[in-house]
Design an enzyme around this catalytic site. Structure first.
Site, PDB file in Angstrom:
ATOM      1  CE1 TYR A 142      -3.574  -2.571   0.499  1.00  0.00           C
ATOM      2  CE2 TYR A 142      -4.667  -0.528   1.129  1.00  0.00           C
ATOM      3  CZ  TYR A 142      -4.725  -1.843   0.734  1.00  0.00           C
ATOM      4  OH  TYR A 142      -5.955  -2.442   0.578  1.00  0.00           O
ATOM      5  CE  LYS A 192       1.374 -17.039  -2.722  1.00  0.00           C
ATOM      6  NZ  LYS A 192       0.944 -18.383  -3.174  1.00  0.00           N
ATOM      7  CG  ASP A 224      -2.110 -19.734  -1.869  1.00  0.00           C
ATOM      8  OD1 ASP A 224      -1.523 -19.854  -0.769  1.00  0.00           O
ATOM      9  OD2 ASP A 224      -1.737 -20.335  -2.900  1.00  0.00           O
ATOM     10  CG  ASP A 248      -8.178  -4.704   1.264  1.00  0.00           C
ATOM     11  OD1 ASP A 248      -9.112  -4.249   1.952  1.00  0.00           O
ATOM     12  OD2 ASP A 248      -8.118  -4.607   0.029  1.00  0.00           O
ATOM     13  CG  ASP A 252     -13.754  -7.110   1.679  1.00  0.00           C
ATOM     14  OD1 ASP A 252     -13.504  -6.382   2.662  1.00  0.00           O
ATOM     15  OD2 ASP A 252     -14.258  -6.680   0.626  1.00  0.00           O
TER      16      ASP A 252
HETATM   17  C1  IPM Z   1     -10.509  -1.355   3.717  1.00  0.00           C
HETATM   18  C2  IPM Z   1     -10.749  -0.685   2.403  1.00  0.00           C
HETATM   19  C3  IPM Z   1      -9.611   0.293   2.116  1.00  0.00           C
HETATM   20  C4  IPM Z   1      -8.346  -0.523   1.967  1.00  0.00           C
HETATM   21  C5  IPM Z   1      -9.822   1.217   0.906  1.00  0.00           C
HETATM   22  C6  IPM Z   1     -11.121   1.982   1.013  1.00  0.00           C
HETATM   23  C7  IPM Z   1      -8.664   2.135   0.722  1.00  0.00           C
HETATM   24  O1  IPM Z   1     -10.918  -1.630   1.400  1.00  0.00           O
HETATM   25  O2  IPM Z   1     -10.369  -0.651   4.727  1.00  0.00           O
HETATM   26  O3  IPM Z   1     -10.488  -2.586   3.747  1.00  0.00           O
HETATM   27  O4  IPM Z   1      -8.031  -1.026   0.876  1.00  0.00           O
HETATM   28  O5  IPM Z   1      -7.643  -0.660   2.962  1.00  0.00           O
HETATM   29 MG    MG Z   2     -11.022  -3.642   2.101  1.00  0.00          MG
END
Ligand code: IPM
Ligand code: MG
Length: 367
Positions: A142, A192, A224, A248, A252
């Site tokens: 990042y 990884k 993975d 990240d 999710d």
């Molecule tokens: C998160 C989001 C952020 C990230 C974006 C909005 C920059 O996806 O907080 O998970 O990628 O960290």
């Molecule tokens: Mg995210």
């Protein structure tokens, strides 16, 4: 003594709507639990861009450094898709994380009993799920240099750099081990190491830090495989420690195990300030959801639970955090649902403020 201070940054899209409900809950704690906060509000993301031409004004950044905790809604939206990269809404969020040095991002994924049927996975695979992902938040790909898009032999080349120092890996690992000590004492580190040198270093450093936490059972997994295991048998995990990008993605993925992205809170913690509290920002894991913005459909629970994390991690009010979490649990058990939590058999969803009303009523009932 003055009240603890909170800076609220609702941001864009549903961020503003869910934050209205959280403010009512903050007020409830002031009125009913003698827990008043000095609350100020400011702009971030597209909302800040519209007013100032930047996604985070320097004054807002300075305020964020001064307060006891920041509570953020969400940033981004289609209106800002074509902006120059340097002023995109997400840059505001990333600047806050970087300049406040919020290296440990805690993303709990808990499956509430009332929602176990609602996950896209079979009920018995997710019922009772309680895992904590610790995502390194201030480094890795990042932020690594060099980065950019340049020309080579008349071809455009996009570059980002995965870079970790051992100090960066170590401080996040300590946060993860500390959390594991307060939970089931199991930590799985994901990288990884089979293809990335940064992954080899990651594995080495986490193993070194383990020497200080012999009671914790440490395992390592390729990220993975970790993604696969998260949907195959998520309850095998207690705490997961992983880097910025894998965290990240994996968070999710973990979020959907709980039924809806609208349920997941997060805490981003840095080093202790002079008053002993950690630098901290709390935000829902979900985004700004432009498709449902302004329709009263958004689920405020992720943001409400983010405030609960603030009570626990910034203000040492674990009991009040639990009170709020139990209020949410009760509301869900009573069948109150926003649209994102509705299965085929259900009929009428409540609005964003309807969910807020229900949580406030459950809080009143808890007294
Ligand atoms: C998160 C989001 C952020 C990230 C974006 C909005 C920059 O996806 O907080 O998970 O990628 O960290
Ligand atoms: Mg995210």
């Amino acid at each position: 003594m003055s009240n603890p201070s909170l800076l609220i940054l609702p941001g864009d899209g549903i961020g503003a709507e869910v934050m209205v409900e959280v403010r009512r809950i903050i007020d409830w704690f002031g009125a009913k639990r003698d827990l008043a906060f000095d609350v100020s509000e400011d702009l971030v993301g597209g909302a800040a861009y519209d007013k100032h031409g930047v996604p985070l004004h320097d004054d807002t950044m300075a305020k964020a450094q001064e307060v006891d905790a920041v509570l953020l809604g969400a940033v981004g939206g289609p209106k800002y898709d074509n902006l120059d990269f340097s002023v995109k809404p997400e840059r505001g969020l990333l600047r806050l994380r970087k300049e406040m040095d919020l290296f440990a991002n805690l993303r709990p994924a808990q499956c509430f009993d009332a929602l176990a049927d609602f996950s896209s996975l079979k009920t018995d695979i997710v019922a009772g799920l309680d895992i904590m992902i610790v995502r390194e938040l201030t480094s890795g790909v990042y932020f690594g240099e060099p980065r950019g898009i340049h020309m080579e032999d008349n071809l455009r080349v996009g570059v980002n750099t995965q870079r970790y120092t051992e100090a960066e890996i170590e401080r996040g690992a300590r946060a993860a081990f500390e959390l594991a000590m307060k939970r089931d004492k199991r930590l799985c580190s994901m990288e990884k190491a089979n293809v990335m040198e940064s992954g080899i270093l990651w594995r080495d450093v986490v193993t070194e830090v383990h020497a200080d936490y012999p009671e914790v059972e440490l395992s390592h997994m390729y990220a993975d495989n970790g993604a696969m295991q998260l949907v195959r048998a998520p309850k095998q995990f207690d705490v997961i420690y992983t880097d910025n990008l894998f965290g990240d993605i994996l968070s999710d993925c973990a979020a959907m195990l709980t039924g809806s992205l609208g349920m997941l809170p997060s805490a981003s913690l840095g080093a202790p300030m002079a008053n002993g509290r950690p630098k901290a920002m709390y935000e829902p894991v979900h985004g700004s959801a432009p498709d449902i913005t302004g329709q009263g459909k958004a689920n405020p629970i992720a943001c409400v639970l983010s405030f609960a994390m603030a009570l626990r991690y910034s203000f040492d009010k674990g009991d009040e955090a639990t009170r709020l979490e139990q209020a949410v649990e009760k509301v869900l058990a009573d069948g109150v649902r926003t649209g994102d939590l509705l299965g085929d058999e259900d009929t009428t969803p409540v609005s964003t403020s309807g969910m807020g009303d229900a949580i406030l009523a459950a809080l009143d009932a808890s007294l």
